[in-house]
Design a protein around this motif. Structure first.
Motif, PDB file in Angstrom:
ATOM      1  N   THR A 158     110.277   2.301   8.008  1.00 60.91           N
ATOM      2  CA  THR A 158     111.275   2.367   6.935  1.00 60.91           C
ATOM      3  C   THR A 158     112.608   1.877   7.489  1.00 60.91           C
ATOM      4  O   THR A 158     112.994   2.206   8.605  1.00 60.91           O
ATOM      5  N   THR A 159     113.298   1.081   6.692  1.00 59.89           N
ATOM      6  CA  THR A 159     114.544   0.463   7.137  1.00 59.89           C
ATOM      7  C   THR A 159     115.370   0.028   5.944  1.00 59.89           C
ATOM      8  O   THR A 159     114.822  -0.330   4.894  1.00 59.89           O
ATOM      9  N   ARG A 160     116.676   0.073   6.101  1.00 56.71           N
ATOM     10  CA  ARG A 160     117.540  -0.436   5.035  1.00 56.71           C
ATOM     11  C   ARG A 160     117.437  -1.953   4.902  1.00 56.71           C
ATOM     12  O   ARG A 160     117.706  -2.504   3.842  1.00 56.71           O
ATOM     13  N   TYR A 161     117.057  -2.613   5.983  1.00 53.10           N
ATOM     14  CA  TYR A 161     117.066  -4.071   6.013  1.00 53.10           C
ATOM     15  C   TYR A 161     115.661  -4.585   6.303  1.00 53.10           C
ATOM     16  O   TYR A 161     114.997  -4.133   7.244  1.00 53.10           O
ATOM     17  N   ASP A 162     115.225  -5.524   5.496  1.00 48.77           N
ATOM     18  CA  ASP A 162     113.893  -6.087   5.693  1.00 48.77           C
ATOM     19  C   ASP A 162     113.901  -7.007   6.918  1.00 48.77           C
ATOM     20  O   ASP A 162     114.890  -7.676   7.203  1.00 48.77           O
ATOM     21  N   PHE A 163     112.804  -7.016   7.628  1.00 42.68           N
ATOM     22  CA  PHE A 163     112.666  -7.923   8.774  1.00 42.68           C
ATOM     23  C   PHE A 163     111.181  -8.155   9.016  1.00 42.68           C
ATOM     24  O   PHE A 163     110.325  -7.454   8.471  1.00 42.68           O
ATOM     25  N   ASP A 164     110.887  -9.148   9.844  1.00 45.49           N
ATOM     26  CA  ASP A 164     109.497  -9.493  10.140  1.00 45.49           C
ATOM     27  C   ASP A 164     109.241  -9.211  11.616  1.00 45.49           C
ATOM     28  O   ASP A 164     109.623 -10.003  12.484  1.00 45.49           O
ATOM     29  N   PRO A 165     108.585  -8.113  11.946  1.00 49.45           N
ATOM     30  CA  PRO A 165     108.383  -7.751  13.356  1.00 49.45           C
ATOM     31  C   PRO A 165     107.487  -8.722  14.119  1.00 49.45           C
ATOM     32  O   PRO A 165     107.547  -8.803  15.337  1.00 49.45           O
ATOM     33  N   LEU A 166     106.647  -9.473  13.370  1.00 49.54           N
ATOM     34  CA  LEU A 166     105.742 -10.418  14.039  1.00 49.54           C
ATOM     35  C   LEU A 166     106.218 -11.855  13.905  1.00 49.54           C
ATOM     36  O   LEU A 166     105.505 -12.778  14.305  1.00 49.54           O
ATOM     37  N   GLU A 167     107.403 -12.040  13.310  1.00 50.10           N
ATOM     38  CA  GLU A 167     108.043 -13.362  13.222  1.00 50.10           C
ATOM     39  C   GLU A 167     107.102 -14.424  12.656  1.00 50.10           C
ATOM     40  O   GLU A 167     106.911 -15.498  13.246  1.00 50.10           O
ATOM     41  N   GLY A 168     106.519 -14.144  11.525  1.00 50.06           N
ATOM     42  CA  GLY A 168     105.695 -15.129  10.830  1.00 50.06           C
ATOM     43  C   GLY A 168     104.217 -15.064  11.135  1.00 50.06           C
ATOM     44  O   GLY A 168     103.408 -15.694  10.440  1.00 50.06           O
ATOM     45  N   ARG A 169     103.832 -14.304  12.136  1.00 52.80           N
ATOM     46  CA  ARG A 169     102.411 -14.199  12.472  1.00 52.80           C
ATOM     47  C   ARG A 169     101.758 -13.108  11.622  1.00 52.80           C
ATOM     48  O   ARG A 169     102.338 -12.076  11.375  1.00 52.80           O
ATOM     49  N   LEU A 170     100.539 -13.348  11.174  1.00 53.94           N
ATOM     50  CA  LEU A 170      99.766 -12.392  10.364  1.00 53.94           C
ATOM     51  C   LEU A 170     100.561 -11.865   9.158  1.00 53.94           C
ATOM     52  O   LEU A 170     100.621 -10.659   8.920  1.00 53.94           O
ATOM     53  N   PRO A 171     101.165 -12.760   8.367  1.00 53.15           N
ATOM     54  CA  PRO A 171     101.973 -12.282   7.236  1.00 53.15           C
ATOM     55  C   PRO A 171     101.159 -11.506   6.204  1.00 53.15           C
ATOM     56  O   PRO A 171     101.677 -10.603   5.541  1.00 53.15           O
ATOM     57  N   GLU A 172      99.860 -11.843   6.090  1.00 55.60           N
ATOM     58  CA  GLU A 172      99.031 -11.153   5.090  1.00 55.60           C
ATOM     59  C   GLU A 172      98.667  -9.735   5.528  1.00 55.60           C
ATOM     60  O   GLU A 172      98.148  -8.953   4.730  1.00 55.60           O
ATOM     61  N   LEU A 212     101.861  -3.410  19.433  1.00 56.26           N
ATOM     62  CA  LEU A 212     101.170  -2.435  18.577  1.00 56.26           C
ATOM     63  C   LEU A 212     100.605  -3.087  17.326  1.00 56.26           C
ATOM     64  O   LEU A 212      99.428  -2.904  16.979  1.00 56.26           O
ATOM     65  N   LEU A 213     101.431  -3.867  16.643  1.00 53.71           N
ATOM     66  CA  LEU A 213     101.005  -4.436  15.359  1.00 53.71           C
ATOM     67  C   LEU A 213     100.006  -5.570  15.529  1.00 53.71           C
ATOM     68  O   LEU A 213      99.136  -5.765  14.679  1.00 53.71           O
ATOM     69  N   ASN A 214     100.134  -6.301  16.602  1.00 50.73           N
ATOM     70  CA  ASN A 214      99.197  -7.398  16.842  1.00 50.73           C
ATOM     71  C   ASN A 214      97.806  -6.908  17.192  1.00 50.73           C
ATOM     72  O   ASN A 214      96.801  -7.527  16.824  1.00 50.73           O
ATOM     73  N   ASN A 215      97.734  -5.776  17.893  1.00 52.16           N
ATOM     74  CA  ASN A 215      96.460  -5.364  18.493  1.00 52.16           C
ATOM     75  C   ASN A 215      95.806  -4.141  17.859  1.00 52.16           C
ATOM     76  O   ASN A 215      94.634  -3.877  18.133  1.00 52.16           O
ATOM     77  N   THR A 216      96.539  -3.396  17.034  1.00 53.11           N
ATOM     78  CA  THR A 216      95.909  -2.285  16.302  1.00 53.11           C
ATOM     79  C   THR A 216      95.319  -2.872  15.034  1.00 53.11           C
ATOM     80  O   THR A 216      95.988  -2.992  14.008  1.00 53.11           O
ATOM     81  N   ILE A 217      94.060  -3.260  15.116  1.00 51.60           N
ATOM     82  CA  ILE A 217      93.468  -4.067  14.036  1.00 51.60           C
ATOM     83  C   ILE A 217      92.681  -3.242  13.033  1.00 51.60           C
ATOM     84  O   ILE A 217      92.281  -3.739  11.985  1.00 51.60           O
ATOM     85  N   SER A 218      92.421  -1.970  13.319  1.00 49.40           N
ATOM     86  CA  SER A 218      91.673  -1.145  12.363  1.00 49.40           C
ATOM     87  C   SER A 218      92.049   0.313  12.541  1.00 49.40           C
ATOM     88  O   SER A 218      92.642   0.702  13.547  1.00 49.40           O
ATOM     89  N   ASN A 219      91.686   1.097  11.552  1.00 52.18           N
ATOM     90  CA  ASN A 219      91.881   2.550  11.539  1.00 52.18           C
ATOM     91  C   ASN A 219      93.346   2.958  11.423  1.00 52.18           C
ATOM     92  O   ASN A 219      93.809   3.297  10.345  1.00 52.18           O
ATOM     93  N   THR A 220      94.120   2.968  12.508  1.00 53.18           N
ATOM     94  CA  THR A 220      95.513   3.445  12.439  1.00 53.18           C
ATOM     95  C   THR A 220      96.383   2.454  11.668  1.00 53.18           C
ATOM     96  O   THR A 220      96.233   1.237  11.802  1.00 53.18           O
ATOM     97  N   LYS A 221      97.299   3.002  10.859  1.00 50.37           N
ATOM     98  CA  LYS A 221      98.238   2.196  10.083  1.00 50.37           C
ATOM     99  C   LYS A 221      99.671   2.606  10.430  1.00 50.37           C
ATOM    100  O   LYS A 221      99.928   3.732  10.840  1.00 50.37           O
TER     101      LYS A 221
END
Length: 833
Positions: free
Chosen positions: A541-555, A528-537
């Motif tokens: 929300t989580t108690r613990y921070d994490f990186d769903p893309l594991e370093g990819r597209l951090p910006e 979802l996050l890799n391929n939804t590139i426009s419009n939908t956001k």
């Protein structure tokens, strides 16, 4: 009381004359009386003005001082003599016979700045100061500005408060926390009574203030800070991103406030009404008046804290009661003059520029319009999450970051993380409301440990079917691979502006809280996050921070750490609860100091207080703390930390304020390694929501009050003491950090923080040395009461030569204030001992 309007115009005298001026009284534009007068800026006048400026900041009554009376009489006798004086007294007496007063507008020609710059507010007719008589209202107005009368406002008053205290040479430091409490104490009851809404800016950068003014229509802007002059031009001192001073030209500020619907500006900056180099009409107050801001109150001298509270409380309360601005200022002046804390000079400090006395008068209040715009033909929402339509407080900075990132298409998702009960869900749904006109529809669901990709697909499909979109439904029940179904969803999301909220996502993470536990769910979210590139956001929300893309597209993914609410925000939240709303500000601050600005805890405190009462609850908080520990899973989170993260958590609890990374590195160091590396343990604490990360002028970190109390309880345990972890040693190390910092910043407040840590560590001698070193600086910058209080602390906690030195320094302050009796009393006491 009704008032007759009179204009007092002062201009240059006959051509070729020197120190000659003409004063005229006008009614409805017609001159009624004229007086030529001479006023020389001789040595006597200069000495009078210098002495007034010296005495106006002394924090005690001065009944023997008459300089301001002598000056006021001299000015009155000079101007209000002859024909003009007779007409003025005639109109005053006529008004009194009819129970009416005089509303006097002083207008000075632009070519006599030396006359306009005088403190006319001290005018004295031999019986009393004119401005302290209820029958006389006195204000100023640039001569080219016409008076007008606007229609009453149809909404409650909205006010923006800006408190600016940057670091920098020559900039007198402000106690921003104290300044904030002054405003809160003055306005709290008005807020509770729904007569005024108040916002405090998180920081005082020009861009932040500009953002607030663009987002909301404010009737009143209150600025507390400093004014300086450069090259003959006036500036207000704002903060820059790196916390240094940024001078904003008066012309730029006038442009910022113009045509924004602002009715009243209060400049509580030091000497904000005073022109530099006699250029009175170059100052901000008169410039704002020329730009058609109906009312501007500025301070021509510094104001002491206690008197500032009295001024703000009376001034804003009177305005909220429906009185005009000049009547409100009149009542504030009388309250200042009658206050037991008054020094006898301060009532004349406020200067009022006024073209519309009723500019903040409220008439029949219309129902508040919706805070949010609704998109025409908007699709239906499916938000299975709590939405707070009323009572939402703070988080404006976070909302601004999210909105900017989503509208610009720079960010495709945001991870809102933080301690349990910090308001993550409420923030997410608030954004959905705030951006309602932007998104075509909003979807939200609560996740659990058993949530699968199919669960999310089914619920989103229901949302899409509600809105006539059946594309996903066509493949959902077909024997297609998950990736095909996800791709179909992505195609739809790239065509429409949806906001997708996945709430409570911490339950989907693995034991280490670093990654999504279910491999299928992990692949689904990544797709979802890799391929939804426009419009939908997306918001997770989580108690613990994490990186769903594991370093990819951090910006492309915003990570927002939710900190505790500041006291002003918590006070606003407390006003939502009947059990807490009627408490005074000191009591609310006492509660805040104990439980912090954790929204869930404030709510639970109010719930228990409704049964036990506030005072009874404050005596025994153990049941509340136990409930809090269970809700936040704090003990469990602590047990999952490695030894380095545990050490940092315990050591960092010694700080009572947000600090940069180097302060955390310093506190865990020792003589061998003064600044240890803390990158990994710090990231671990942020990830687990035990330390919040905030970015203002610099990135700072702070433990939540709950976490800090938990950590300090751990510090008291015998086992840790045996390991050499001693709270007193940590306090002294924190003090040394701030002492070292002073060599870089030169900040008075950093030095006083060092003093506070030494004092808490019971190193009274070192604490007193700092007070003695900075006492002259505190007096120079107007913090006289603070200096005296700290010296009294030293006297009460030290002995021998250290105590004698503190007593001697205190006596010196009293001597400089002109209080010879107290000075001699202290000296004799020292001599006797």
């Amino acid at each position: 009381m009704d008032y007759y309007s009179l204009d007092l115009r002062v201009s240059k005298g006959p051509e070729g004359s020197y120190n000659q001026y003409t004063a005229s009284i006008l009614e409805n534009g017609d001159a009624k009386a004229t007086q030529n007068f001479e006023l020389r800026r001789d040595l006597k006048l200069i000495q009078m003005l210098d002495r007034i400026e010296e005495k106006v900041i002394i924090p005690k009554p001065q009944p023997e001082e008459t300089t301001h009376i002598e000056f006021g009489k001299m000015l009155y006798d000079t101007v209000f003599s002859g024909e003009l004086g007779e007409y003025f007294n005639k109109r005053l007496n006529e008004g009194q016979d009819k129970n009416c007063g005089l509303r006097i507008s002083m207008q000075f020609a632009e070519d006599i700045p030396e006359i306009a710059a005088l403190p006319w507010e001290y005018l004295h007719n031999g019986e009393d100061f004119l401005i302290t008589r209820r029958s006389i209202l006195l204000s100023r107005l640039p001569p080219e500005v016409k008076k007008n009368e606007s229609q009453p406002l149809d909404s409650i008053l909205r006010m923006l408060v800006v408190i600016s205290s940057p670091d920098g040479p020559g900039i007198s430091p402000l106690n921003t926390e104290k300044e904030q409490e002054i405003i809160l104490e003055a306005l709290d009851k008005l807020q509770k009574d729904q007569k005024i809404k108040v916002d405090f800016t998180e920081d005082a950068t020009f861009e932040n203030v500009q953002g607030y003014l663009n987002e909301q229509n404010y009737h009143i802007v209150h600025f507390t800070g400093h004014r300086v002059s450069r090259n003959g031009k006036g500036h207000l001192v704002f903060e820059s991103e790196d916390r240094t001073a940024r001078l904003i030209d008066n012309k730029i500020l006038a442009d910022l406030f113009t045509d924004m619907g602002i009715k009243l500006v209060v400049l509580s900056s030091c000497e904000s009404a005073k022109g530099s180099n006699k250029e009175a009409f170059g100052d901000l107050a008169s410039m704002l008046s020329k730009q058609r801001i109906p009312a501007v109150v500025a301070m021509q001298y510094s104001v002491l804290d206690d008197v500032a509270i009295q001024f703000a409380y009376t001034f804003y309360r009177t305005i909220a009661s429906g009185k005009s601005v000049d009547v409100a200022l009149k009542e504030a002046r009388i309250a200042m003059k009658d206050s037991e804390k008054s020094n006898g000079f301060d009532f004349a400090t406020p200067v009022l520029y006024l073209s519309d006395c009723n500019c903040v008068h409220t008439g029949k209040i219309k129902p508040e319009p919706s805070e949010f715009e609704f998109k025409p033909n908007k699709l239906s929402d499916l938000l299975d999450l709590p939405v707070m339509n009323k009572g939402f407080v703070a988080r404006k900075k976070e909302l601004r970051i999210l909105e900017k990132g989503f509208r610009s298409d720079v960010k495709r998702a945001a991870i809102i993380h933080g301690f349990g009960g910090m308001g993550k869900t409420v923030l997410a749904t608030r954004l959905a409301l705030k951006m309602n006109e932007y998104f075509d529809g909003n979807f939200g669901m609560k996740c659990t440990s058993t949530t699968r990709p199919e669960d999310i697909l089914n619920k989103i499909n229901s949302f899409l079917m509600m809105n006539g979109r059946s594309e996903l439904n066509q493949v959902l029940n077909q024997p297609e691979p998950l990736e095909i179904k996800t791709s179909r969803l992505v195609n739809i999301l790239n065509q429409f502006r949806f906001l997708i909220i996945l709430d409570n996502f911490e339950d989907c993470l693995d034991e280490d809280r670093k990654d999504i536990e279910n491999p299928e769910l992990k692949a689904f979210i990544r797709h979802l996050l890799n391929n939804t590139i426009s419009n939908t956001k997306f918001i997770i929300t989580t108690r613990y921070d994490f990186d769903p893309l594991e370093g990819r597209l951090p910006e492309s993914i915003e990570h927002i750490s939710l900190p505790e609410l500041h006291f002003s925000q918590t006070n606003w939240l407390m006003n939502n609860y009947t059990e807490l709303a009627d408490l005074d500000i000191p009591k609310k601050k006492q509660i805040y100091d104990v439980i912090g600005g954790h929204p869930w805890t404030v709510g639970q405190f109010a719930k228990r207080a409704s049964v036990q009462g506030v005072d009874s609850l404050m005596l025994d908080l153990k049941p509340l703390k136990k409930e809090l520990m269970e809700f936040t899973l704090l003990e469990k989170s602590f047990s999952k930390l490695d030894s380095d993260a545990k050490k940092l958590l315990l050591y960092a609890s010694i700080y009572g304020e947000a600090v940069p990374e180097e302060a955390l590195s310093w506190i865990i160091g020792d003589e061998k390694d003064e600044s240890s590396s803390i990158v990994e343990p710090l990231q671990k604490l942020i990830q687990w929501g035990l330390i919040s990360k905030e970015k203002y002028d610099q990135t700072v970190y702070m433990e939540h009050t709950i976490v800090r109390n938990f950590a300090q309880d751990k510090l008291k345990q015998d086992k840790l003491k045996q390991e050499g972890l001693d709270k007193k040693k940590l306090l002294i190390r924190a003090a040394k950090y701030y002492e070292n910092l002073v060599s870089q910043t030169g900040s008075l407040w950093d030095y006083l923080k060092a003093r506070d840590y030494y004092f808490e560590a019971e190193d009274w001698k070192r604490a007193n040395e700092i007070v003695e070193n900075v006492s002259d600086l505190m007096i120079c910058w107007g913090h006289i009461e603070l200096a005296m209080n700290l010296l009294n602390d030293s006297i009460n906690t030290t002995s021998g030569d250290t105590r004698t030195n503190a007593e001697y320094t205190l006596a010196t302050i009293y001597y400089r204030l002109g209080d010879l009796n107290t000075t001699l009393k202290i000296y004799n006491n020292i001599k006797y001992k």
